[in-house]
Design an enzyme around this catalytic site. Structure first.
Site, mmCIF file in Angstrom:
data_model
loop_
_atom_site.group_PDB
_atom_site.id
_atom_site.type_symbol
_atom_site.label_atom_id
_atom_site.label_comp_id
_atom_site.label_asym_id
_atom_site.label_seq_id
_atom_site.Cartn_x
_atom_site.Cartn_y
_atom_site.Cartn_z
ATOM 1 N N GLU A 2 -11.041 -11.980 2.422
ATOM 2 C CA GLU A 2 -11.684 -12.830 1.485
ATOM 3 C C GLU A 2 -11.870 -14.202 2.193
ATOM 4 O O GLU A 2 -11.863 -15.229 1.429
ATOM 5 C CB GLU A 2 -10.668 -12.910 0.367
ATOM 6 C CG GLU A 2 -10.651 -11.472 0.057
ATOM 7 C CD GLU A 2 -9.670 -11.332 -1.138
ATOM 8 O OE1 GLU A 2 -9.273 -12.381 -2.054
ATOM 9 O OE2 GLU A 2 -9.249 -10.225 -1.493
ATOM 10 N N ASN B 111 -11.305 -7.615 5.816
ATOM 11 C CA ASN B 111 -11.386 -7.043 4.303
ATOM 12 C C ASN B 111 -12.000 -7.986 3.292
ATOM 13 O O ASN B 111 -11.368 -9.120 3.250
ATOM 14 C CB ASN B 111 -9.896 -6.284 4.241
ATOM 15 C CG ASN B 111 -9.807 -5.700 3.017
ATOM 16 O OD1 ASN B 111 -10.564 -4.963 2.620
ATOM 17 N ND2 ASN B 111 -8.675 -5.738 2.344
ATOM 18 N N HIS C 195 -13.414 -3.290 -5.762
ATOM 19 C CA HIS C 195 -12.796 -3.492 -6.981
ATOM 20 C C HIS C 195 -14.184 -3.782 -8.045
ATOM 21 O O HIS C 195 -14.713 -4.788 -7.920
ATOM 22 C CB HIS C 195 -12.093 -4.814 -6.964
ATOM 23 C CG HIS C 195 -10.605 -4.888 -6.243
ATOM 24 N ND1 HIS C 195 -9.852 -3.986 -6.688
ATOM 25 C CD2 HIS C 195 -10.576 -5.490 -5.108
ATOM 26 C CE1 HIS C 195 -8.904 -4.068 -5.805
ATOM 27 N NE2 HIS C 195 -9.156 -5.112 -4.760
ATOM 28 N N GLU D 111 -9.825 -0.682 -1.213
ATOM 29 C CA GLU D 111 -9.030 -1.118 -2.274
ATOM 30 C C GLU D 111 -9.821 -0.562 -3.849
ATOM 31 O O GLU D 111 -9.512 -1.235 -4.672
ATOM 32 C CB GLU D 111 -8.698 -2.527 -2.405
ATOM 33 C CG GLU D 111 -8.225 -3.243 -1.178
ATOM 34 C CD GLU D 111 -8.112 -4.684 -1.568
ATOM 35 O OE1 GLU D 111 -7.915 -5.039 -2.421
ATOM 36 O OE2 GLU D 111 -7.493 -5.121 -0.224
ATOM 37 N N ASP E 162 -10.993 0.545 -7.275
ATOM 38 C CA ASP E 162 -10.536 0.784 -8.579
ATOM 39 C C ASP E 162 -11.556 0.350 -9.429
ATOM 40 O O ASP E 162 -12.543 -0.427 -9.193
ATOM 41 C CB ASP E 162 -9.301 0.027 -9.043
ATOM 42 C CG ASP E 162 -9.302 -1.435 -8.648
ATOM 43 O OD1 ASP E 162 -8.044 -1.871 -8.420
ATOM 44 O OD2 ASP E 162 -10.330 -2.111 -8.617
HETATM 45 O O1 G3I Z 1 7.512 -10.681 -6.576
HETATM 46 C C1 G3I Z 1 7.268 -11.796 -7.647
HETATM 47 C C2 G3I Z 1 8.384 -11.908 -8.407
HETATM 48 O O2 G3I Z 1 9.675 -12.274 -7.665
HETATM 49 C C3 G3I Z 1 8.155 -13.065 -9.570
HETATM 50 O O3 G3I Z 1 9.356 -13.005 -10.499
HETATM 51 C C4 G3I Z 1 6.878 -12.657 -10.170
HETATM 52 C C5 G3I Z 1 6.522 -13.776 -11.240
HETATM 53 O O4 G3I Z 1 6.043 -14.852 -10.645
HETATM 54 O O5 G3I Z 1 5.813 -12.785 -9.306
HETATM 55 C C6 G3I Z 1 5.983 -11.525 -8.536
HETATM 56 O O6 G3I Z 1 4.955 -11.779 -7.165
HETATM 57 C C7 G3I Z 1 3.631 -11.298 -7.839
HETATM 58 C C8 G3I Z 1 3.460 -10.014 -6.887
HETATM 59 O O7 G3I Z 1 2.004 -9.598 -7.278
HETATM 60 C C9 G3I Z 1 4.298 -8.892 -6.966
HETATM 61 O O8 G3I Z 1 4.105 -8.580 -8.411
HETATM 62 C C10 G3I Z 1 2.777 -12.483 -7.756
HETATM 63 O O9 G3I Z 1 2.841 -13.539 -8.793
HETATM 64 C C11 G3I Z 1 1.114 -11.978 -8.291
HETATM 65 O O10 G3I Z 1 0.311 -12.910 -7.727
HETATM 66 C C12 G3I Z 1 0.980 -10.717 -7.028
HETATM 67 O O11 G3I Z 1 -0.443 -10.059 -7.354
HETATM 68 C C13 G3I Z 1 -0.875 -9.482 -6.449
HETATM 69 C C14 G3I Z 1 -2.145 -10.074 -5.894
HETATM 70 O O12 G3I Z 1 -2.923 -9.257 -4.936
HETATM 71 C C15 G3I Z 1 -1.938 -11.495 -5.236
HETATM 72 O O13 G3I Z 1 -1.259 -11.370 -4.027
HETATM 73 C C16 G3I Z 1 -1.284 -7.855 -6.878
HETATM 74 O O14 G3I Z 1 -0.038 -7.232 -7.173
HETATM 75 C C17 G3I Z 1 -2.153 -7.224 -5.870
HETATM 76 O O15 G3I Z 1 -2.465 -5.949 -6.591
HETATM 77 C C18 G3I Z 1 -3.224 -8.031 -5.383
HETATM 78 O O16 G3I Z 1 -3.862 -7.311 -4.280
HETATM 79 C C19 G3I Z 1 -4.910 -8.052 -3.671
HETATM 80 C C20 G3I Z 1 -5.163 -7.699 -2.322
HETATM 81 O O17 G3I Z 1 -3.888 -7.911 -1.819
HETATM 82 C C21 G3I Z 1 -6.372 -8.341 -1.776
HETATM 83 N N1 G3I Z 1 -7.600 -7.755 -2.359
HETATM 84 C C22 G3I Z 1 -7.630 -8.122 -3.733
HETATM 85 C C23 G3I Z 1 -6.440 -7.564 -4.595
HETATM 86 C C24 G3I Z 1 -6.445 -7.647 -5.965
HETATM 87 O O18 G3I Z 1 -6.317 -8.998 -6.269
#
Ligand code: G3I
Length: 348
Positions: A154, A195, A231, A261, A263
Site C-alpha cells: 500500500e 501487495n 477487497h 486478500e 473478500d
Molecule cells: O491486538 C490488539 C489488542 O491487544 C488491543 O486490545 C486491540 C484494541 O486496540 O487492538 C488489537 O490490535 C488490532 C489488530 O487488528 C488485531 O485484532 C488493531 O487494533 C487493528 O487495527 C488490527 O486491524 C487489522 C488491520 O489490518 C490493521 O492492521 C485487521 O485485523 C486486519 O484484517 C487488516 O488487514 C489488512 C492487511 O494487513 C493489509 N491489507 C488490508 C487489510 C485490511 O485492512
C-alpha cells in the site's frame, strides 16, 4: 464393434463422473492443486488455539496461509530490540503440520507500527538501521520455512502517485528498494512481493503500481510478484477482464501475480440475492487468475465470517467470506470449487 465403443463411452463417463465427484468432495486445496495454483487465506492466530473447528476447516480447505496480524511490526517488535515471535511461530508450526505454504505479511507498511518507532524522532540513518534489522531478523528466522513475503504494501495512492508514508518521510523514496534488497539478503530463496488494494484492474492506481514495480525491476530490485488484494463489494469491484489484462501486463515485466486478500463485503443481513452475486464475483476473479499462468495463488482475507475484519471497520457490512460464522460453506465456496473443477477438467 459399436458395442465396444458404447462400453468405452460408458466407462469413461463413469470414470469422469467419479473423478469429478471425488475432486468435489474434498477440500478446495486438492482442487486448486490439480488446477495448478495455491489456495490460501489469512489466519487469526489467536483462534488457532481456541477454535478447533476453525483449525480443522483451515487444514481441509487451504494449502497457503498468511498471518492476518501475527507478523506485523507492532506485534513482532513491540519494544525496540525486543522481538516476540510467539504468534508467528504458532502459525508457521501449524502450517508445517498441515503441509501448507506460509506467506509472511508484512515487513514494510504504514499501519500497526509501535509507538517507540513512530514517536522516536529517529534520523534517516537510524530508521534505515532499524528497518534493516527488523526485516533481516524476521526473514532470517523463517528462512526456508516462509516461502514468500509481502515485503511492502500500500505504497501507491488512489491517484497512482507514490503515497507519503512513515517510511518514505523518514528514509526517503528508496525505502522500498532497500526493503526488498534486505529481505533478499536474509533469504535469497524467498519469493518477494509488493501487495496493494484498489489497483487490481484498470485505472490510475493500477497504472501507478505498474510504474512502481516496473521501476523496481529496471533497477534490478529483487521483486518477484505483485499481490492484488481484491477487497471489494458488489457495487465496487474491478472488471474480471481488466484484472486478467493487468496480470498479463505485469507478467510481461517478468512478475508473477496473486490474488492475496479477497473478500466481498455485503450489507447485513445478507440476502440470498446478494450471496448469489457474491458467488459470481468470487468465481469470476478466480477464473481471471486461472486464465493467467503467472497468477500463482488465490487467497481470501479470512476463512469464516466470524473472524472477518469487515464488520469492525465497515459497520453494517459483513458476510464477506466463503464460510459463514458457523463455518458452513456459502454459495461463493461452491462457485470457487466449480471454477477449479472446470479448470482441472480442461487440464486433463
Ligand atoms: O491486538 C490488539 C489488542 O491487544 C488491543 O486490545 C486491540 C484494541 O486496540 O487492538 C488489537 O490490535 C488490532 C489488530 O487488528 C488485531 O485484532 C488493531 O487494533 C487493528 O487495527 C488490527 O486491524 C487489522 C488491520 O489490518 C490493521 O492492521 C485487521 O485485523 C486486519 O484484517 C487488516 O488487514 C489488512 C492487511 O494487513 C493489509 N491489507 C488490508 C487489510 C485490511 O485492512
Amino acid at each position: 464393434m459399436s458395442w465396444r465403443i458404447t462400453l468405452m463411452a460408458i466407462a469413461s463417463a463413469v470414470v469422469c463422473t467419479t473423478a469429478t465427484f471425488a475432486l468435489a468432495a474434498g477440500g478446495v486445496r486438492s482442487l486448486a492443486h490439480t488446477a495448478g495454483i495455491h489456495f490460501g487465506t489469512a489466519v487469526n492466530v489467536e483462534a488457532l488455539g481456541t477454535d478447533a473447528p476453525y483449525s480443522r476447516l483451515l487444514a481441509r480447505e487451504f494449502d497457503l496461509v498468511t498471518p492476518e496480524n501475527a507478523m506485523k511490526f507492532s506485534v513482532i517488535q513491540p519494544e525496540r530490540g525486543r522481538f516476540d515471535f510467539s504468534q508467528a511461530d504458532a502459525l508457521v508450526a501449524f502450517a508445517e503440520a498441515h503441509a501448507m505454504q506460509v506467506n509472511g505479511h508484512v515487513l514494510v507498511w504504514d499501519q500497526q507500527l509501535p509507538d517507540w518507532l513512530t514517536q522516536g524522532h529517529f534520523s534517516s540513518d537510524e530508521l534505515k538501521a532499524i528497518l534493516r534489522e527488523h526485516i533481516q531478523t524476521v526473514v532470517a528466522r523463517y528462512r526456508g520455512r516462509v516461502a514468500s513475503w509481502d515485503v511492502a504494501a500500500e505504497a501507491v495512492g488512489e491517484d497512482g502517485k507514490p503515497r507519503e508514508t512513515f517510511w518514505s518521510r523518514g528514509i526517503g523514496a528508496d525505502y522500498l528498494a532497500l526493503a526488498f534488497r534486505w529481505a533478499h539478503e536474509a533469504d535469497p530463496q524467498a519469493r518477494l512481493r509488493y501487495n496493494d488494494y484498489g489497483g487490481e484492474g484498470a485505472g490510475a492506481k493500477s497504472d501507478g503500481i505498474y510504474t512502481l514495480v516496473a521501476g523496481l525491476r529496471t533497477h534490478r530490485v529483487p521483486i518477484d510478484a505483485v499481490g492484488l488484494q481484491m477487497h471489494v463489494s458488489l457495487n465496487d469491484a474491478p472488471r474480471p477482464e481488466d484484472v486478467r489484462l493487468n496480470m498479463k501486463r505485469l507478467a510481461a515485466l517478468g512478475l508473477q501475480t496473486d490474488i492475496t486478500e479477497m473478500d466481498v463485503m455485503l450489507p447485513l443481513p445478507a440476502s440470498r440475492a446478494a450471496l448469489k452475486k457474491q458467488a459470481v464475483l468470487y468465481g469470476a476473479m478466480l477464473q481471471a487468475c486461472l486464465a493467467v499462468p503467472q497468477c500463482r495463488s488465490f487467497s481470501t482475507w479470512g476463512a469464516t465470517d466470524r473472524y472477518s475484519w469487515i464488520p469492525e471497520f465497515f459497520p453494517g457490512q459483513g458476510a464477506a467470506l466463503l464460510f459463514d460464522a458457523s463455518g458452513h460453506a456459502k454459495p461463493a465456496y461452491w462457485s470457487i470449487k466449480l471454477a477449479l473443477l472446470t479448470k482441472a477438467s480442461h487440464k486433463r
